[in-house]
Design an enzyme around this catalytic site. Sequence first.
Site, PDB file in Angstrom:
ATOM      1  N   HIS A 135      -5.136  -1.052  -3.101  1.00  0.00           N
ATOM      2  CA  HIS A 135      -5.554  -0.089  -1.849  1.00  0.00           C
ATOM      3  C   HIS A 135      -5.258   1.436  -2.197  1.00  0.00           C
ATOM      4  CE1 HIS A 135      -5.039   0.008   2.826  1.00  0.00           C
ATOM      5  NE2 HIS A 135      -5.351   1.340   2.255  1.00  0.00           N
ATOM      6  N   HIS A 137      -6.513   5.215  -2.521  1.00  0.00           N
ATOM      7  CA  HIS A 137      -7.124   6.360  -2.017  1.00  0.00           C
ATOM      8  C   HIS A 137      -7.548   7.435  -3.208  1.00  0.00           C
ATOM      9  CE1 HIS A 137      -7.027   6.006   2.548  1.00  0.00           C
ATOM     10  NE2 HIS A 137      -6.317   5.079   2.068  1.00  0.00           N
ATOM     11  N   LYS A 218     -15.637  -1.392   1.685  1.00  0.00           N
ATOM     12  CA  LYS A 218     -14.401  -1.167   2.820  1.00  0.00           C
ATOM     13  C   LYS A 218     -14.852  -0.763   4.041  1.00  0.00           C
ATOM     14  CE  LYS A 218     -10.419   0.096   4.253  1.00  0.00           C
ATOM     15  NZ  LYS A 218      -9.783   1.162   3.765  1.00  0.00           N
ATOM     16  N   HIS A 220     -13.728   0.765   7.506  1.00  0.00           N
ATOM     17  CA  HIS A 220     -12.576   1.396   8.121  1.00  0.00           C
ATOM     18  C   HIS A 220     -12.795   1.941   9.489  1.00  0.00           C
ATOM     19  CE1 HIS A 220      -9.351   4.455   8.470  1.00  0.00           C
ATOM     20  NE2 HIS A 220      -8.533   3.805   7.237  1.00  0.00           N
ATOM     21  N   HIS A 247      -9.905  -2.248   7.357  1.00  0.00           N
ATOM     22  CA  HIS A 247      -8.823  -1.620   8.311  1.00  0.00           C
ATOM     23  C   HIS A 247      -9.458  -1.601   9.666  1.00  0.00           C
ATOM     24  CE1 HIS A 247      -6.186   2.209   8.866  1.00  0.00           C
ATOM     25  NE2 HIS A 247      -6.503   1.675   9.909  1.00  0.00           N
ATOM     26  N   HIS A 273      -3.597  -3.615   5.652  1.00  0.00           N
ATOM     27  CA  HIS A 273      -2.779  -3.136   6.862  1.00  0.00           C
ATOM     28  C   HIS A 273      -2.550  -4.156   7.861  1.00  0.00           C
ATOM     29  CE1 HIS A 273      -2.645   0.876   5.656  1.00  0.00           C
ATOM     30  NE2 HIS A 273      -3.753   1.139   5.639  1.00  0.00           N
ATOM     31  N   HIS A 321      -4.762  11.069   8.856  1.00  0.00           N
ATOM     32  CA  HIS A 321      -6.136  10.546   9.730  1.00  0.00           C
ATOM     33  C   HIS A 321      -6.703  11.760  10.658  1.00  0.00           C
ATOM     34  CE1 HIS A 321      -6.153   6.376   8.600  1.00  0.00           C
ATOM     35  NE2 HIS A 321      -4.836   6.384   8.586  1.00  0.00           N
TER      36      HIS A 321
END
Length: 568
Positions: A135, A137, A218, A220, A247, A273, A321
């Site tokens: 995971h 970034h 992914k 999200h 996610h 998550h 976020h």
Amino acid sequence: MTLRLSRRAYAEMFGPTTGDRVRLADTELLIEIERDFTTYGEEVKFGGGKVIRDGMGQSQRVAADVPDTVITNAVILDHWGIVKADIAIKHGRIAAIGKAGNPDIQPGVTIAIGAATEVIAGEGLIVTAGGIDTHIHFISPQQIDEALASGVTTMLGGGTGPATGTNATTCTPGPWHMERMLQAADGWPINLGFLGKGNASLPQPLVEQIAAGAIGLKLHEDWGTTPAAIDNCLSVADDTDTQVAIHTDTLNEAGFVESTVAAFKGRTIHTYHTEGAGGGHAPDILKVCGEMNVLPSSTNPTRPYTINTLDEHLDMLMVCHHLDPSIAEDLAFAESRIRRETIAAEDILHDLGALSMLSSDSQAMGRVGEVIIRTWQTAHKMKVQRGALPEDTARNDNFRAKRYVAKYTINPALTHGIAHEVGSIEPGKWADLVLWEPAFFGIKPSMILKGGMIAVAQMGDPNASIPTPQPVHYREMFATRGGALARTSLTFVSQMAADAGIAERYGLAKRIVPVRNCRNVTKADMIHNAWRPSISVDPETYDVIADGQLLTCEPATVLPMAQRYFLF
């Protein structure tokens, strides 16, 4: 003539043997050696007046018949066991686990040492497989330095640098970015793999990212994780044998957790998550732990639950976020994700093996250098609060140790189709190995090997007369320089991209390895972490019930592996 040694004297000379116990750092966790592959009286050890000398422990065999490196008398801690053995490395791979020496004069030798063999003294050290963080970034490349020095040797995720999208989501979007990131991977002494953006309702935008080299996709919520996007993304993954990480929808805008599970249609997916505060359907994303096709992980900011966990989360969430604290809706979004009851339950779900993996969420609410520390802090907290697991005895915590080490080694490897190369200490696998002094286990490795070569180590003043004078800190070694870098680390890609010749087209120096068998992995394959409870979360109180049992625990007020080891 036989000489009897006390256990203490033997352990000080050759390391612990069968029946000896070792404390992991300053935790309450004890591991016990289950088997010793070496032979008493025939142990090999390097040094003046010791065994590994010509005609003694070193044979006359040529390079083709001996390993390049032997780690002597090491304690191996892996999902399959806790043993004492010599480890042979050849051509960058683990060649054997057994008894090293000179078979011409010593009995029971399975690893012949020769003049072509280097020796690393493993006496008194614990060896684990390099950690796998799924995971990531990719916000700053300096994360790689931190991760490697912590014992992580494989990083999977997405991003393009400190772009706003990458700050929030682990996606490397589109073929152009994918090519650039794969080229950048050539410059770092760590195994890397990149996820494309999976949020699209038609296949072609996703297929082109897989063809460009993505190991998976992914989904999200910040890009819109709708049932249509989920269904389409999983269909592309099925067609290309790649993994999907998700996610889910915190705000429940496009449906509730049941809608998301329905969109999975029984297909394999890695749920990021699956936890108490990191995001996803509020408040009951934990329910997905009970699904056979769901491979659940959680991230390290909530690991373990302490008196400080809640306080730090709100500000982290607002930054990550791109939320505005002056907007009521943004604040409500953030507060809906931070729930003490589900964070507490997360501890217990890890301890019982319902949550199969643990990762960082690097620079996006998680700390890239603390995956391993926080895994073992969680194990310690659960030992203190819940006692021994049923599978363990009063003497040791071997099963608990195997369960927790699997969360950041073999299970991430199985999930993302790279277990044929990394994730455990087994013959044939890439020799990504981490050596620890027991007092510093999980905190500060002594040495990190990449592809059989020392990449990072604790090293003293380079101008000193010996290696140990201060300042001692992590320094990059020869595996990180020149052409050795590309030959000791791997870049993972899709089979589609490998077949299309991206290595030549992009001018990549590192060996590319296709991921495989991503679509037939189930929760049952998650080693020591396959429990599938029926979970409910009360929408008012957030109480978590698993198979009829309330999951709750107190926050820790003090932790091991913390201020005893760090000034800052």
